[in-house]
Design a protein around this motif. Structure first.
Motif, PDB file in Angstrom:
ATOM      1  N   VAL A  74     -79.566 -16.783  25.341  1.00 31.13           N
ATOM      2  CA  VAL A  74     -78.412 -17.278  25.312  1.00 31.13           C
ATOM      3  C   VAL A  74     -78.581 -18.890  25.607  1.00 31.13           C
ATOM      4  N   GLY A  75     -78.117 -19.655  24.739  1.00 29.55           N
ATOM      5  CA  GLY A  75     -78.317 -21.126  25.041  1.00 29.55           C
ATOM      6  C   GLY A  75     -77.057 -21.965  24.826  1.00 29.55           C
ATOM      7  N   HIS A  76     -77.043 -23.347  25.474  1.00 30.66           N
ATOM      8  CA  HIS A  76     -75.890 -24.149  25.283  1.00 30.66           C
ATOM      9  C   HIS A  76     -76.149 -25.478  24.904  1.00 30.66           C
ATOM     10  N   SER A  77     -75.703 -26.043  23.675  1.00 30.59           N
ATOM     11  CA  SER A  77     -75.871 -27.164  23.210  1.00 30.59           C
ATOM     12  C   SER A  77     -77.170 -27.399  22.655  1.00 30.59           C
ATOM     13  N   GLN A  78     -78.359 -28.382  23.222  1.00 30.65           N
ATOM     14  CA  GLN A  78     -79.683 -28.150  23.052  1.00 30.65           C
ATOM     15  C   GLN A  78     -80.239 -26.958  23.299  1.00 30.65           C
ATOM     16  N   GLY A  79     -79.708 -26.358  24.199  1.00 28.32           N
ATOM     17  CA  GLY A  79     -80.391 -25.067  24.500  1.00 28.32           C
ATOM     18  C   GLY A  79     -80.152 -23.931  23.602  1.00 28.32           C
ATOM     19  N   GLY A  80     -79.115 -24.184  22.739  1.00 27.50           N
ATOM     20  CA  GLY A  80     -78.978 -23.108  21.529  1.00 27.50           C
ATOM     21  C   GLY A  80     -79.582 -23.506  20.310  1.00 27.50           C
ATOM     22  N   MET A  81     -79.943 -24.751  20.165  1.00 29.67           N
ATOM     23  CA  MET A  81     -80.860 -25.106  19.226  1.00 29.67           C
ATOM     24  C   MET A  81     -82.203 -25.173  19.213  1.00 29.67           C
ATOM     25  N   ILE A  82     -82.831 -25.459  20.501  1.00 32.39           N
ATOM     26  CA  ILE A  82     -84.304 -25.661  20.662  1.00 32.39           C
ATOM     27  C   ILE A  82     -85.019 -24.111  20.598  1.00 32.39           C
ATOM     28  N   PRO A  83     -84.451 -23.114  20.834  1.00 29.85           N
ATOM     29  CA  PRO A  83     -85.066 -21.855  20.530  1.00 29.85           C
ATOM     30  C   PRO A  83     -85.376 -21.689  18.998  1.00 29.85           C
ATOM     31  N   ARG A  84     -84.521 -22.216  17.980  1.00 30.82           N
ATOM     32  CA  ARG A  84     -84.772 -22.252  16.466  1.00 30.82           C
ATOM     33  C   ARG A  84     -86.054 -22.889  16.157  1.00 30.82           C
ATOM     34  N   PHE A  85     -86.088 -24.098  17.022  1.00 25.86           N
ATOM     35  CA  PHE A  85     -87.604 -24.851  16.749  1.00 25.86           C
ATOM     36  C   PHE A  85     -88.778 -24.131  17.209  1.00 25.86           C
ATOM     37  N   GLU A  87     -84.804 -27.336   7.000  1.00 27.75           N
ATOM     38  CA  GLU A  87     -85.326 -27.328   5.886  1.00 27.75           C
ATOM     39  C   GLU A  87     -86.231 -26.050   5.564  1.00 27.75           C
ATOM     40  N   GLY A  88     -85.856 -25.400   4.345  1.00 23.78           N
ATOM     41  CA  GLY A  88     -86.708 -24.277   4.115  1.00 23.78           C
ATOM     42  C   GLY A  88     -86.040 -23.017   4.484  1.00 23.78           C
ATOM     43  N   GLY A  89     -85.033 -23.121   5.482  1.00 27.43           N
ATOM     44  CA  GLY A  89     -83.949 -21.964   5.736  1.00 27.43           C
ATOM     45  C   GLY A  89     -83.729 -22.205   7.310  1.00 27.43           C
ATOM     46  N   GLU A  90     -82.694 -21.691   7.764  1.00 30.99           N
ATOM     47  CA  GLU A  90     -82.280 -21.753   9.090  1.00 30.99           C
ATOM     48  C   GLU A  90     -82.475 -20.452  10.086  1.00 30.99           C
ATOM     49  N   THR A  91     -82.720 -19.364   9.494  1.00 30.40           N
ATOM     50  CA  THR A  91     -82.745 -18.082  10.420  1.00 30.40           C
ATOM     51  C   THR A  91     -83.964 -17.386  10.009  1.00 30.40           C
ATOM     52  N   PHE A  92     -84.441 -16.272  10.744  1.00 27.62           N
ATOM     53  CA  PHE A  92     -85.384 -15.225  10.463  1.00 27.62           C
ATOM     54  C   PHE A  92     -84.992 -13.938  10.395  1.00 27.62           C
ATOM     55  N   VAL A  93     -85.431 -13.377   9.612  1.00 32.92           N
ATOM     56  CA  VAL A  93     -84.813 -11.843   9.415  1.00 32.92           C
ATOM     57  C   VAL A  93     -85.589 -11.046  10.486  1.00 32.92           C
ATOM     58  N   GLY A  94     -84.806 -10.034  11.141  1.00 32.19           N
ATOM     59  CA  GLY A  94     -85.079  -9.579  12.233  1.00 32.19           C
ATOM     60  C   GLY A  94     -84.455  -9.970  13.663  1.00 32.19           C
ATOM     61  N   ILE A  95     -83.883 -10.897  13.604  1.00 27.24           N
ATOM     62  CA  ILE A  95     -83.188 -11.610  14.734  1.00 27.24           C
ATOM     63  C   ILE A  95     -81.773 -11.531  14.328  1.00 27.24           C
ATOM     64  N   ASP A  96     -80.933 -11.223  15.433  1.00 26.22           N
ATOM     65  CA  ASP A  96     -79.408 -11.292  15.206  1.00 26.22           C
ATOM     66  C   ASP A  96     -79.083 -12.858  15.868  1.00 26.22           C
ATOM     67  N   TYR A  97     -78.277 -13.557  14.875  1.00 26.38           N
ATOM     68  CA  TYR A  97     -78.063 -14.978  15.445  1.00 26.38           C
ATOM     69  C   TYR A  97     -76.340 -14.781  15.690  1.00 26.38           C
ATOM     70  N   SER A  98     -75.799 -15.275  16.696  1.00 24.95           N
ATOM     71  CA  SER A  98     -74.449 -15.394  17.039  1.00 24.95           C
ATOM     72  C   SER A  98     -74.173 -16.924  17.476  1.00 24.95           C
ATOM     73  N   THR A  99     -73.427 -17.689  16.739  1.00 25.99           N
ATOM     74  CA  THR A  99     -73.071 -19.122  16.983  1.00 25.99           C
ATOM     75  C   THR A  99     -71.631 -18.914  17.225  1.00 25.99           C
ATOM     76  N   ILE A 100     -71.425 -19.454  18.684  1.00 27.00           N
ATOM     77  CA  ILE A 100     -70.097 -19.611  19.060  1.00 27.00           C
ATOM     78  C   ILE A 100     -69.850 -21.045  19.183  1.00 27.00           C
ATOM     79  N   TYR A 101     -68.894 -21.585  18.767  1.00 31.00           N
ATOM     80  CA  TYR A 101     -68.423 -22.843  18.830  1.00 31.00           C
ATOM     81  C   TYR A 101     -66.946 -23.082  18.953  1.00 31.00           C
ATOM     82  N   THR A 102     -66.696 -24.248  19.312  1.00 28.58           N
ATOM     83  CA  THR A 102     -65.278 -24.686  19.448  1.00 28.58           C
ATOM     84  C   THR A 102     -64.685 -25.847  18.732  1.00 28.58           C
ATOM     85  N   ARG A 103     -63.429 -25.714  18.073  1.00 25.32           N
ATOM     86  CA  ARG A 103     -63.068 -26.834  17.078  1.00 25.32           C
ATOM     87  C   ARG A 103     -62.602 -28.232  18.081  1.00 25.32           C
TER      88      ARG A 103
END
Length: 344
Positions: free
Chosen positions: A139-150, A205-221
């Motif tokens: 579970v990550g917030h802001s950069q913390g929700g993005m950096i695991p993808r890197f 680039e090349g795709g944003e997710t990987f099969v086998g992992i569940d991604y839940s993105t929670i945001y606010t307008r």
């Protein structure tokens, strides 16, 4: 095998013997809409951070080896610390559910080069997976929700170690705010999180997710930091394309009157918490239909002590302001590492 994986047996990688996993992880990680595996070794580039620093950055409440549920790793946002962001909300809320919870402290409060910070996360994923013998949840917030993808993209072995990635107001596509404010200089990670930066471009680039992992993105307008974030199709936080294992949910989709902004989503917002809890306790990503509407009447999430809320939240705000104001600025984005540009 954990029961959560039974229905996904032939689409996930964690059931293969080690020898087959070495040969097949790359293929298993890039089917469907998933990103391709970058060149290089399966384990990714060697970590340059000293092991002592990597070990010191990680702390846990509970023992991963003894937990009957996946260990939860909490990753703080930019200009924050794990202790200031999580110890008065998510940490007590999760431990009350008998979860083993770990905090990571990114170097320089996440203000430096995100490529360096990612090494701390890679080490934490590997360590917690080895200790627990099972996939972990992040579970990550802001950069913390993005950096695991890197980390998942450039260290492919970690993909078989992560079950869920739940992002709160994540800077997945950068923010226009940095495009404007960095004209006069910024901290390295601010440059990297600007919309259209080299870092963000390489990340997606090349795709944003990987099969086998569940991604839940929670945001606010109502996000005033990661902008724009008005909808799923064009918002910065949303991962694309959405699928059975990739969901993007605005807190206002659950409660139209939700007033949570950027920092609230990573600290006390009850709607965000309800979605996080749903993602961590059910197969697949979060499902807003499972969240009771009674959450709309709540002011804060479980774990928040009303008696100390003002001081806890105030301490976080003061630290952010001081860190942003005092951290040395640079006049350009850090160069991409050679493993990103494939020039090593």
């Amino acid at each position: 095998m954990h029961t959560r994986h039974v229905g996904k047996l032939f689409s996930r990688c964690d059931w293969w013997p080690a020898a087959l996993l070495t040969l097949l992880l790359a293929a298993c990680g890039q089917s469907g809409s998933s990103a391709s595996v970058p060149g290089g070794l399966l384990a990714g580039p060697a970590l340059s951070v000293p092991q002592a620093a990597l070990d010191e950055s990680l702390s846990c409440i509970g023992e991963p080896a003894r937990s009957t549920q996946p260990t939860v790793l909490l990753v703080h946002g930019t200009a924050e610390t794990g202790a200031l962001e999580w110890t008065w909300n998510y940490l007590p809320a999760l431990t009350a559910l008998d979860r083993t919870v770990c905090l990571i402290e990114l170097p320089d409060a996440g203000m430096g080069d995100i490529q360096d910070s990612a090494e701390y996360l890679v080490a934490a994923i590997r360590k917690l997976h080895a200790q627990s013998g099972r996939r972990i949840q992040i579970v990550g917030h802001s950069q913390g929700g993005m950096i695991p993808r890197f980390a998942l993209k450039y260290w492919p072995d970690t993909r078989a170690m992560v079950e869920d990635l739940v992002g709160l107001a994540s800077s997945n596509h950068g923010t226009l705010e940095s495009v404007v404010t960095c004209n006069l200089g910024c901290a390295p990670s601010f440059w990297q999180q600007a919309t259209g930066s080299q870092f963000i471009t390489a990340l997606n680039e090349g795709g944003e997710t990987f099969v086998g992992i569940d991604y839940s993105t929670i945001y606010t307008r109502l996000d005033e930091v990661v902008v724009p974030n008005l909808d799923e199709a064009n918002g910065s936080s949303a991962l694309r394309p959405a699928s059975a294992s990739v969901v993007n949910i605005a807190t206002q989709d659950v409660c139209p009157g939700n007033a949570g902004e950027h920092l609230a989503l990573g600290s006390y917002d009850p709607v965000a918490w309800a979605l996080v809890q749903d993602a961590l306790t059910n197969p697949g990503p979060a499902d807003s239909a499972r969240v009771p509407l009674t959450v709309c009447a709540e002011l804060t999430m479980p774990g928040v002590d009303q008696a100390s809320f003002v001081s806890d939240y105030g301490a976080l705000l003061m630290f952010i302001a001081d860190t942003v104001g005092s951290y040395p600025q640079v006049d350009a984005e850090p160069p991409l590492k050679c493993y990103v540009t494939k020039t090593c």
